[in-house]
Design a protein around this motif. Structure first.
Motif, mmCIF file in Angstrom:
data_model
loop_
_atom_site.group_PDB
_atom_site.id
_atom_site.type_symbol
_atom_site.label_atom_id
_atom_site.label_comp_id
_atom_site.label_asym_id
_atom_site.label_seq_id
_atom_site.Cartn_x
_atom_site.Cartn_y
_atom_site.Cartn_z
ATOM 1 N N ALA A 327 21.140 -18.203 54.856
ATOM 2 C CA ALA A 327 19.910 -18.925 54.542
ATOM 3 C C ALA A 327 19.128 -19.134 55.831
ATOM 4 C CB ALA A 327 20.216 -20.268 53.874
ATOM 5 N N ASP A 328 17.843 -19.440 55.670
ATOM 6 C CA ASP A 328 17.019 -19.739 56.838
ATOM 7 C C ASP A 328 17.412 -21.069 57.469
ATOM 8 O OD1 ASP A 328 15.407 -17.417 56.660
ATOM 9 O OD2 ASP A 328 14.214 -18.356 55.066
ATOM 10 N N LEU A 329 17.614 -22.073 56.642
ATOM 11 C CA LEU A 329 18.050 -23.388 57.110
ATOM 12 C C LEU A 329 19.402 -23.700 56.483
ATOM 13 C CD1 LEU A 329 14.740 -25.446 56.703
ATOM 14 C CD2 LEU A 329 15.637 -24.420 58.808
ATOM 15 N N VAL A 330 20.350 -24.143 57.313
ATOM 16 C CA VAL A 330 21.691 -24.457 56.833
ATOM 17 C C VAL A 330 22.120 -25.791 57.426
ATOM 18 C CG1 VAL A 330 24.116 -23.757 56.759
ATOM 19 C CG2 VAL A 330 22.312 -22.011 56.705
ATOM 20 N N SER A 331 22.645 -26.675 56.597
ATOM 21 C CA SER A 331 23.233 -27.918 57.091
ATOM 22 C C SER A 331 24.547 -28.176 56.372
ATOM 23 C CB SER A 331 22.287 -29.108 56.873
ATOM 24 O OG SER A 331 22.912 -30.314 57.299
ATOM 25 N N THR A 332 25.598 -28.381 57.141
ATOM 26 C CA THR A 332 26.889 -28.741 56.558
ATOM 27 C C THR A 332 27.143 -30.245 56.640
ATOM 28 O OG1 THR A 332 28.147 -28.468 58.626
ATOM 29 C CG2 THR A 332 27.793 -26.498 57.270
ATOM 30 N N GLU A 333 26.141 -30.988 57.119
ATOM 31 C CA GLU A 333 26.307 -32.442 57.213
ATOM 32 C C GLU A 333 26.265 -33.066 55.813
ATOM 33 O OE1 GLU A 333 27.171 -33.647 59.927
ATOM 34 O OE2 GLU A 333 26.320 -32.425 61.532
ATOM 35 N N THR A 334 26.968 -34.163 55.659
ATOM 36 C CA THR A 334 27.012 -34.878 54.385
ATOM 37 C C THR A 334 26.792 -36.367 54.622
ATOM 38 O OG1 THR A 334 29.414 -35.125 54.554
ATOM 39 C CG2 THR A 334 28.598 -33.203 53.346
ATOM 40 N N GLY A 335 26.559 -37.072 53.531
ATOM 41 C CA GLY A 335 26.461 -38.526 53.604
ATOM 42 C C GLY A 335 25.299 -39.013 54.434
ATOM 43 N N ASP A 336 25.518 -40.133 55.147
ATOM 44 C CA ASP A 336 24.449 -40.739 55.935
ATOM 45 C C ASP A 336 23.950 -39.821 57.034
ATOM 46 O OD1 ASP A 336 24.603 -43.018 54.393
ATOM 47 O OD2 ASP A 336 25.896 -44.103 55.802
ATOM 48 N N ALA A 337 24.844 -39.037 57.625
ATOM 49 C CA ALA A 337 24.417 -38.112 58.681
ATOM 50 C C ALA A 337 23.400 -37.118 58.145
ATOM 51 C CB ALA A 337 25.622 -37.371 59.254
ATOM 52 N N ALA A 338 23.666 -36.557 56.968
ATOM 53 C CA ALA A 338 22.736 -35.598 56.369
ATOM 54 C C ALA A 338 21.382 -36.247 56.106
ATOM 55 C CB ALA A 338 23.326 -35.047 55.078
ATOM 56 N N LYS A 339 21.382 -37.480 55.628
ATOM 57 C CA LYS A 339 20.132 -38.167 55.322
ATOM 58 C C LYS A 339 19.311 -38.457 56.571
ATOM 59 C CE LYS A 339 22.095 -40.405 51.230
ATOM 60 N NZ LYS A 339 22.528 -41.695 50.632
ATOM 61 N N SER A 340 19.971 -38.598 57.718
ATOM 62 C CA SER A 340 19.257 -38.960 58.939
ATOM 63 C C SER A 340 18.572 -37.767 59.606
ATOM 64 C CB SER A 340 20.216 -39.616 59.939
ATOM 65 O OG SER A 340 21.107 -38.668 60.497
ATOM 66 N N ASN A 341 19.002 -36.549 59.284
ATOM 67 C CA ASN A 341 18.373 -35.345 59.831
ATOM 68 C C ASN A 341 17.159 -34.978 58.983
ATOM 69 O OD1 ASN A 341 20.381 -34.819 61.901
ATOM 70 N ND2 ASN A 341 21.755 -34.275 60.213
ATOM 71 N N THR A 342 16.092 -34.508 59.625
ATOM 72 C CA THR A 342 14.867 -34.214 58.890
ATOM 73 C C THR A 342 14.456 -32.753 59.060
ATOM 74 O OG1 THR A 342 13.496 -34.942 60.763
ATOM 75 C CG2 THR A 342 14.029 -36.579 59.081
ATOM 76 N N PHE A 343 13.975 -32.173 57.950
ATOM 77 C CA PHE A 343 13.465 -30.805 57.911
ATOM 78 C C PHE A 343 12.052 -30.872 57.349
ATOM 79 C CE2 PHE A 343 18.034 -30.672 57.720
ATOM 80 C CZ PHE A 343 18.403 -29.551 58.454
ATOM 81 N N VAL A 344 11.046 -30.689 58.205
ATOM 82 C CA VAL A 344 9.663 -30.859 57.750
ATOM 83 C C VAL A 344 8.780 -29.737 58.287
ATOM 84 C CG1 VAL A 344 9.817 -33.365 57.481
ATOM 85 C CG2 VAL A 344 9.160 -32.403 59.693
ATOM 86 N N GLY A 345 7.886 -29.240 57.431
ATOM 87 C CA GLY A 345 6.857 -28.318 57.867
ATOM 88 C C GLY A 345 7.338 -26.946 58.302
ATOM 89 N N ASN A 346 8.528 -26.568 57.863
ATOM 90 C CA ASN A 346 9.032 -25.249 58.224
ATOM 91 C C ASN A 346 8.568 -24.203 57.205
ATOM 92 O OD1 ASN A 346 10.929 -26.069 60.488
ATOM 93 N ND2 ASN A 346 11.687 -27.360 58.806
#
Length: 357
Positions: A327-346
Motif C-alpha cells: 500500500a502507499d500508506l501503511v501503519s501497524t500501530e493500534t490503539g491510542d498510538a494509532a489515533k495520535s498519528n495523523t495522515f492528511v492531504g496525501n
C-alpha cells in the motif's frame, strides 16, 4: 626548512586556485597542497586551525584522521580518490585499523569544530568511507562515497552537521548513517539542526538511517535503488527518537532485496519507515514504485519498533504516493498510538488500514 616549505605550498595553492578560478587562501590561513604519491595525513598533521589541505587528482592509498578544528580537507573532484592502504596499519592508526577512510574525531569532553570534507571520492573501505565522532559543525559536501563495507558516510555523538550534494552508492548498510552513539544503548540525542540535503543515495542497503536522534532534517534528496529509502529508528530508551523532519525527497523504487540481520527483518520495497518515533513530520515527499514482501514494505510505513515501542504523534502530510505495494500508506500501530498519528492531504491510492488516503 619547514617555513620555506609552507610558503612554497601557499604559492602553489595560489597558482592552482588561479587556474581553477578559486580564491586564494585567506590571510593567516595556509593551503597545503598534496600531490599524487604524497601523504595526505602528513599534510593534515602539519596544518593548523583554519587551514586547507588541498588534494590534487590521483589515487591515495591511506586512511586520514582529522582532529584539528576548522580544517578543510578538499579534493579537486571525483578524480581525487582515497582507497585503503595495501600496507598493514600502524598500531596507533585507529582510523585504518577500524576499516575507515576519513575519520573526523573529537572527544566526549571536546567536540572538534568546523571541519569540512569536500570534493573527493572515498571507496573500498571495510567499514565507512567517512566516519565522524564527536563533531560540531562538520560539513561533508560533494563527496562520492561508494562501495564501502558498512556505511558511506557515518556520524555519531555530533551536532550541527551538514551533509550536502554527496553521491553515496553501493555501500553495505546505510549510505548516510546518523546516530546518537553506535555502540551504547542511550536515549535520543539532540543534533541541534543537522541537515541531510540534496544528496544522491543509490544501491545501498538503506539510503539514509537516522537512529535515536532528534532535531534534524532529511530534505530534497534523491533516493533510489536501495532496499529501503529512509529509516528513522527509535526504541525503548528515553528521550524518544523524533521531533525531526523528512521532507521534499524524491524516493523511488527502493526494491533491492536485503537479508535479515540481528536487528531487522529482511528489507525490500520500503520508501520511508518510522519505527518507535514521536513527532516526526513526513511532508511533501514523492514516494513511488516500491514493492516487496518484507513486513516493512510499502510507500510510507509506520511500524511498531523491533522491541515493541509504539510510534506516536507523527504527521504524514502532503506527500505524493503511487504504485507502492502492499500500500502507499501503511501503519501497524493500534490503539491510542494509532489515533495520535495523523495522515492528511496525501495523494495516494491505497492504505493499510483503509481510510488513510
Amino acid at each position: 626548512m619547514k617555513k620555506c616549505h609552507v610558503v612554497y605550498l601557499v604559492c602553489t595553492a595560489a597558482m592552482i586556485g588561479t587556474g581553477l578560478g578559486a580564491a586564494p587562501a585567506s590571510a593567516g590561513h595556509m593551503t597545503h597542497v598534496v600531490h599524487s604519491g604524497e601523504s595526505i595525513q602528513k599534510a593534515v598533521d602539519a596544518a593548523g586551525s583554519g587551514d586547507t589541505v588541498l588534494v590534487t587528482p590521483g589515487t591515495y592509498r591511506e586512511s586520514v584522521t582529522v582532529s584539528t578544528p576548522g580544517l578543510t580537507l578538499r579534493g579537486m573532484g571525483r578524480a581525487t580518490v582515497i582507497r585503503p592502504s595495501t600496507e598493514k596499519a600502524a598500531e596507533d592508526d585507529t582510523c585504518a585499523k577500524g576499516g575507515n577512510g576519513i575519520c573526523v574525531t573529537g572527544t566526549k569532553a571536546a567536540k572538534v569544530k568546523g571541519v569540512t570534507v569536500a570534493g573527493l571520492t572515498v571507496t573500498g573501505f571495510t567499514r565507512a568511507g567517512v566516519s565522524a565522532t564527536a563533531t560540531d559543525g562538520l560539513t561533508v559536501r560533494n563527496v562520492t562515497a561508494e562501495k564501502n563495507g558498512v556505511w558511506g558516510i557515518a556520524q555519531e555523538q555530533s551536532i550541527h552537521g551538514t551533509f550536502r550534494d554527496n553521491t553515496v552508492r553501493g555501500n553495505g548498510d546505510a549510505g548516510i548513517f546518523l546516530a546518537n552513539t553506535i555502540t551504547a544503548e542511550e536515549g535520543a540525542a539532540d543534533t541541534e539542526g543537522t541537515m541531510v540535503e540534496d544528496n544522491r543515495l543509490e544501491d545501498n542497503r538503506i539510503g539514509v538511517t537516522v537512529r535515536r536522534l532528534r532535531n534534524l532534517a532529511v530534505a530534497d534528496n534523491h533516493i533510489a535503488g536501495n532496499c529501503t529509502g529512509v529509516f528513522v529508528v527509535g526504541d525503548e530508551n528515553k528521550p524518544k527518537a523524533g521531533d525531526l523532519v523528512v521532507r521534499e525527497n524524491h524516493i523511488v523504487r527502493n526494491n533491492k532485496s536485503c537479508p535479515k540481520t540481528e536487528r531487522l527483518p529482511a528489507l525490500q520495497g520500503s520508501g520511508i519507515v518510522l519505527t518507535g518515533t514521536e513527532k516526526v513530520l513526513v511532508a511533501d515527499n514523492t514516494v513511488e514504485g516500491h514493492s516487496g514482501t518484507s513486513p516493512l514494505s510499502g510507500g510510507i510505513v509506520l511500524f511498531k519498533s523491533m522491541v515493541g515501542v509504539t510510534g506516536e504523534k507523527n504527521e504524514v502530510s502532503g506527500n505524493t504516493l503511487r504504485d507502492n505495494s502492499p500500500a502507499d500508506l501503511v501503519s501497524t500501530e493500534t490503539g491510542d498510538a494509532a489515533k495520535s498519528n495523523t495522515f492528511v492531504g496525501n495523494t495516494c491510492g491505497a492504505s493499510r488500514p483503509a481510510g488513510m488516503c
